[in-house]
Each structure stands twice: as structure tokens, then as C-alpha cells.
Design a protein around this motif. Sequence first.
Motif, PDB file in Angstrom:
ATOM      1  N   LEU A   1       0.821  -1.211   0.000  1.00  0.00           N
ATOM      2  CA  LEU A   1       0.000   0.000   0.000  1.00  0.00           C
ATOM      3  C   LEU A   1       0.857   1.265   0.000  1.00  0.00           C
ATOM      4  O   LEU A   1       0.524   2.247  -0.667  1.00  0.00           O
ATOM      5  CB  LEU A   1      -0.949  -0.007   1.199  1.00  0.00           C
ATOM      6  CG  LEU A   1      -2.062  -1.057   1.134  1.00  0.00           C
ATOM      7  CD1 LEU A   1      -2.878  -1.042   2.428  1.00  0.00           C
ATOM      8  CD2 LEU A   1      -2.958  -0.852  -0.070  1.00  0.00           C
ATOM      9  N   THR A   2       1.977   1.224   0.720  1.00  0.00           N
ATOM     10  CA  THR A   2       2.877   2.376   0.729  1.00  0.00           C
ATOM     11  C   THR A   2       3.485   2.582  -0.658  1.00  0.00           C
ATOM     12  O   THR A   2       3.532   3.706  -1.170  1.00  0.00           O
ATOM     13  CB  THR A   2       3.988   2.186   1.775  1.00  0.00           C
ATOM     14  OG1 THR A   2       3.388   2.079   3.058  1.00  0.00           O
ATOM     15  CG2 THR A   2       4.968   3.349   1.763  1.00  0.00           C
TER      16      THR A   2
ATOM     17  N   LYS B   1       2.268   1.598  -3.480  1.00  0.00           N
ATOM     18  CA  LYS B   1       1.200   1.997  -4.390  1.00  0.00           C
ATOM     19  C   LYS B   1       0.911   3.491  -4.245  1.00  0.00           C
ATOM     20  O   LYS B   1       0.729   4.206  -5.230  1.00  0.00           O
ATOM     21  CB  LYS B   1      -0.060   1.183  -4.095  1.00  0.00           C
ATOM     22  CG  LYS B   1      -1.203   1.458  -5.025  1.00  0.00           C
ATOM     23  CD  LYS B   1      -2.388   0.563  -4.700  1.00  0.00           C
ATOM     24  CE  LYS B   1      -3.567   0.904  -5.571  1.00  0.00           C
ATOM     25  NZ  LYS B   1      -4.746   0.108  -5.223  1.00  0.00           N
ATOM     26  N   LYS B   2       0.884   3.968  -3.002  1.00  0.00           N
ATOM     27  CA  LYS B   2       0.640   5.394  -2.754  1.00  0.00           C
ATOM     28  C   LYS B   2       1.766   6.235  -3.345  1.00  0.00           C
ATOM     29  O   LYS B   2       1.532   7.278  -3.960  1.00  0.00           O
ATOM     30  CB  LYS B   2       0.526   5.642  -1.252  1.00  0.00           C
ATOM     31  CG  LYS B   2       0.113   7.062  -0.905  1.00  0.00           C
ATOM     32  CD  LYS B   2       0.145   7.323   0.586  1.00  0.00           C
ATOM     33  CE  LYS B   2      -0.807   6.459   1.355  1.00  0.00           C
ATOM     34  NZ  LYS B   2      -0.855   6.803   2.796  1.00  0.00           N
ATOM     35  N   GLU B   3       3.010   5.782  -3.179  1.00  0.00           N
ATOM     36  CA  GLU B   3       4.143   6.517  -3.728  1.00  0.00           C
ATOM     37  C   GLU B   3       4.119   6.530  -5.247  1.00  0.00           C
ATOM     38  O   GLU B   3       4.394   7.552  -5.874  1.00  0.00           O
ATOM     39  CB  GLU B   3       5.454   5.914  -3.224  1.00  0.00           C
ATOM     40  CG  GLU B   3       5.704   6.185  -1.758  1.00  0.00           C
ATOM     41  CD  GLU B   3       6.943   5.487  -1.227  1.00  0.00           C
ATOM     42  OE1 GLU B   3       7.602   4.763  -2.002  1.00  0.00           O
ATOM     43  OE2 GLU B   3       7.256   5.675  -0.050  1.00  0.00           O
TER      44      GLU B   3
ATOM     45  N   GLY C   1       1.475   6.339  -7.118  1.00  0.00           N
ATOM     46  CA  GLY C   1       0.406   7.258  -7.511  1.00  0.00           C
ATOM     47  C   GLY C   1       0.842   8.706  -7.419  1.00  0.00           C
ATOM     48  O   GLY C   1       0.498   9.539  -8.273  1.00  0.00           O
ATOM     49  N   ALA C   2       1.612   9.034  -6.380  1.00  0.00           N
ATOM     50  CA  ALA C   2       2.099  10.409  -6.223  1.00  0.00           C
ATOM     51  C   ALA C   2       3.074  10.761  -7.345  1.00  0.00           C
ATOM     52  O   ALA C   2       3.028  11.871  -7.896  1.00  0.00           O
ATOM     53  CB  ALA C   2       2.773  10.579  -4.865  1.00  0.00           C
TER      54      ALA C   2
ATOM     55  N   TYR D   1       4.173   4.036 -14.121  1.00  0.00           N
ATOM     56  CA  TYR D   1       3.257   3.701 -13.028  1.00  0.00           C
ATOM     57  C   TYR D   1       2.928   2.208 -13.047  1.00  0.00           C
ATOM     58  O   TYR D   1       2.982   1.547 -12.015  1.00  0.00           O
ATOM     59  CB  TYR D   1       1.967   4.535 -13.141  1.00  0.00           C
ATOM     60  CG  TYR D   1       0.926   4.150 -12.131  1.00  0.00           C
ATOM     61  CD1 TYR D   1       1.040   4.549 -10.804  1.00  0.00           C
ATOM     62  CD2 TYR D   1      -0.182   3.387 -12.498  1.00  0.00           C
ATOM     63  CE1 TYR D   1       0.079   4.202  -9.869  1.00  0.00           C
ATOM     64  CE2 TYR D   1      -1.140   3.031 -11.567  1.00  0.00           C
ATOM     65  CZ  TYR D   1      -1.004   3.441 -10.254  1.00  0.00           C
ATOM     66  OH  TYR D   1      -1.951   3.086  -9.327  1.00  0.00           O
TER      67      TYR D   1
END
Length: 111
Positions: free
Chosen positions: A59-60, A62-64, A66-67, A95
Motif C-alpha cells: 500500500l505504501t 502503491k501510494k508513492e 500514484g504520487a 506507473y
Amino acid sequence: MKKSITYFCQTMMSVAASVVLMNASWAQTSPDEMPQAGAPVIDPPRWFQEDTTPQARFLTLKKEAGAVLQESQFACKKLDRTMRASCLQDAQAMYRHDIARAKSMMQETPQ
């Protein structure tokens, strides 16, 4: 001429309303919550919590990813129209690569 005066008055009323609303929100903030001049910036404790599970690490990542995609898209939109499409495609490809790498890392980690 009359339209420009009307537009100017509407703009000034909007600015005045924004200033009033901003001041009202500051008035409701207690002095303890206000940042003090020269005070050190303290990072939230959640920034230092380690991702202990493979799902949390995924999840971390994935969040990075996305950013990074969002920042890349923002930068691509500033480019010339001829280069914009290929830049956006490259950003999407990066991505997808990052997400695939994050998924493979999650699969490799023993559970």
C-alpha cells in the motif's frame, strides 16, 4: 463598460468574502494550536511507523507510485502539445511498472 464594473464588483465581493472566511477560521484556532515563530517542525509519529506486513508495504509503494504519476502528469501538461502525449504515455508506463514491481515484492515476501 458597465459589464466590466459589474465584474470588478463581483470579484471584489468574492475576495472580501474569502478574507472574512479565512479570518474566521484563524479566530477559532486556539493559541496552543498555532505554530510558534522559530519553533522546530515536528514530524508526525506515523511517518516513523515501519510497514511490518507485506500488504502495508504494498500500500505504501502503491501510494508513492500514484504520487509520482500525479507529479509526472502535472509536468507533462506543461510541455508542448507535440511532446505531451508521449510524456503522458511514459508516465503511465512507469506507473504500471512500479505497481507490477510492488506486487512482485509482495509475492516474494514470506507470509
